[in-house]
Design an enzyme around this catalytic site. Sequence first.
Site, PDB file in Angstrom:
ATOM      1  N   SER A   1       1.849   3.303  -2.431  1.00 20.42           N
ATOM      2  CA  SER A   1       1.746   4.298  -3.501  1.00 20.42           C
ATOM      3  C   SER A   1       0.983   5.547  -3.082  1.00 20.42           C
ATOM      4  CB  SER A   1       1.070   3.684  -4.730  1.00 20.42           C
ATOM      5  OG  SER A   1      -0.278   3.329  -4.437  1.00 20.42           O
TER       6      SER A   1
ATOM      7  N   GLY B   1       0.828  -1.204   0.000  1.00 19.67           N
ATOM      8  CA  GLY B   1       0.000   0.000   0.000  1.00 19.67           C
ATOM      9  C   GLY B   1       0.859   1.250   0.000  1.00 19.67           C
TER      10      GLY B   1
ATOM     11  N   ILE C   1      -7.182   9.038   9.197  1.00 18.40           N
ATOM     12  CA  ILE C   1      -6.013   9.660   8.585  1.00 18.40           C
ATOM     13  C   ILE C   1      -6.464  10.371   7.305  1.00 18.40           C
ATOM     14  CG2 ILE C   1      -3.614   9.288   7.891  1.00 18.40           C
ATOM     15  CD1 ILE C   1      -3.877   6.422   9.003  1.00 18.40           C
TER      16      ILE C   1
ATOM     17  N   LYS D   1     -10.237  -5.600  10.555  1.00 20.87           N
ATOM     18  CA  LYS D   1      -9.225  -4.960  11.389  1.00 20.87           C
ATOM     19  C   LYS D   1      -9.096  -5.638  12.743  1.00 20.87           C
ATOM     20  CE  LYS D   1      -7.942  -1.923   8.384  1.00 20.87           C
ATOM     21  NZ  LYS D   1      -6.567  -1.988   7.815  1.00 20.87           N
TER      22      LYS D   1
ATOM     23  N   TYR E   1     -15.746  -3.598   7.394  1.00 25.37           N
ATOM     24  CA  TYR E   1     -14.369  -3.144   7.669  1.00 25.37           C
ATOM     25  C   TYR E   1     -13.867  -3.574   9.044  1.00 25.37           C
ATOM     26  CZ  TYR E   1     -10.653   0.389   8.376  1.00 25.37           C
ATOM     27  OH  TYR E   1      -9.469   1.043   8.628  1.00 25.37           O
TER      28      TYR E   1
ATOM     29  N   ARG F   1      -1.049  -1.907  -6.466  1.00 28.08           N
ATOM     30  CA  ARG F   1      -1.576  -2.448  -7.724  1.00 28.08           C
ATOM     31  C   ARG F   1      -1.391  -1.509  -8.904  1.00 28.08           C
ATOM     32  NH1 ARG F   1      -7.551  -4.070  -5.951  1.00 28.08           N
ATOM     33  NH2 ARG F   1      -7.279  -2.067  -4.892  1.00 28.08           N
TER      34      ARG F   1
ATOM     35  N   GLY G   1      -1.155   7.679   0.627  1.00 26.09           N
ATOM     36  CA  GLY G   1      -1.624   7.668   2.006  1.00 26.09           C
ATOM     37  C   GLY G   1      -0.559   7.312   3.018  1.00 26.09           C
ATOM     38  N   LEU G   2      -0.953   6.557   4.033  1.00 25.39           N
ATOM     39  CA  LEU G   2      -0.052   6.199   5.118  1.00 25.39           C
ATOM     40  C   LEU G   2       1.184   5.474   4.602  1.00 25.39           C
ATOM     41  CD1 LEU G   2       0.519   5.913   8.196  1.00 25.39           C
ATOM     42  CD2 LEU G   2      -0.747   3.754   8.099  1.00 25.39           C
TER      43      LEU G   2
ATOM     44  N   ASP H   1      -0.886  -7.330  -6.622  1.00 29.43           N
ATOM     45  CA  ASP H   1      -2.098  -7.369  -5.823  1.00 29.43           C
ATOM     46  C   ASP H   1      -1.837  -8.291  -4.638  1.00 29.43           C
ATOM     47  OD1 ASP H   1      -4.589  -7.535  -4.707  1.00 29.43           O
ATOM     48  OD2 ASP H   1      -5.577  -8.430  -6.442  1.00 29.43           O
TER      49      ASP H   1
END
Length: 341
Positions: free
Chosen positions: A49, A47, A231, A202, A198, A72, A51-52, A102
């Site tokens: 690319s 992940g 965030i 988590k 979601y 991806r 954001g966090l 992916d």
Amino acid sequence: MDGWSSCLTTTATVAGAYLAWYAVCAWQCRRAMPALRLRGSHCYVTGGSAGLGEHLANLLAEAGANVTIVARNQDRLLAAQKRIQGHCADPEQQRIVAISADVANAAEGTRALHRAIKAQQGQAPKYVFACAGLTTPRFFLEYRPQDFEQTMQVNYFGALHTIQEAAKLMIQHEVKGGRVVTVSSQAGLLGIPGYSEYTPTKAALRMLTETLYYELAIYGIAAHCFLPANIRTPGFEHENQTKPEITRIIDGDDEAMDPRDCAQCMLDGMAKGYPNITSDWLGDIVRATCRGVGPANNMALDTLFVFLGWFLVPLWRVIVWWQAKSCRQAEAAQRKQVLSQ
């Protein structure tokens, strides 16, 4: 000795004993974990690319690490790679690698790790950050079966497959002081209306990491779970497009963190040796209250948080549930109307 002097003496003694207990617990936490040595290490970020994940990669690059980012979308990945390269402490020596994959697909995730080692000149990952995730908030009755399956596949299985293969490679390459980090959420600590697709993913990550905390320690690999609040990321903007009003009230959208600050919280928690890392004091109270018999960050501090949580968490629940009263009534009326057609 009069009453006031006796009270002050007792208070000072209790406070001193507590501070000493806190200091011992903090020392034990750091001692239990290998030192965080980012410079020259291979850090692997899914992940990465946006954001966090991207902001974390920036901080790792600034610390002198060799960074691999995985996502991806090839175009966004390459654009992020260029931005991260601009943060390198030593551009001549550091390697910033971008791999399109992916991670929800176990085979693709495994290939990505092996490609990363090859691209990093045979250097296996020492620090693995499973940041890839997604959610599309809406009410439970509006989701399709495939929505639940996709979110579980990306959020949970994407992290699980990545960490399992990475742990095998760390052992195979005899990496010393390796660490793996899952990115859960404060939503993984308590049920929030609108996040039924979601929060289970988590929560699953949190329990997976707690298991790995004990199991991977056999091989000298430490496991951390990061539990941030909201965030300000492209993913958060996507959430807000479908988020029900009741979720906005409970979630507190106006309090979303800066992603760089959030990533720094993660690294700070790792440096302190915390098994479960949060991004704010409220998250720490909820985390400690929900900890059960899991590992504590700092037993002295967690005991205080649990005491506060007994009073603050139920009070917070009552307040937000009252604030959302009109939203709940409107949704109930609308849903009955839809289902009766």
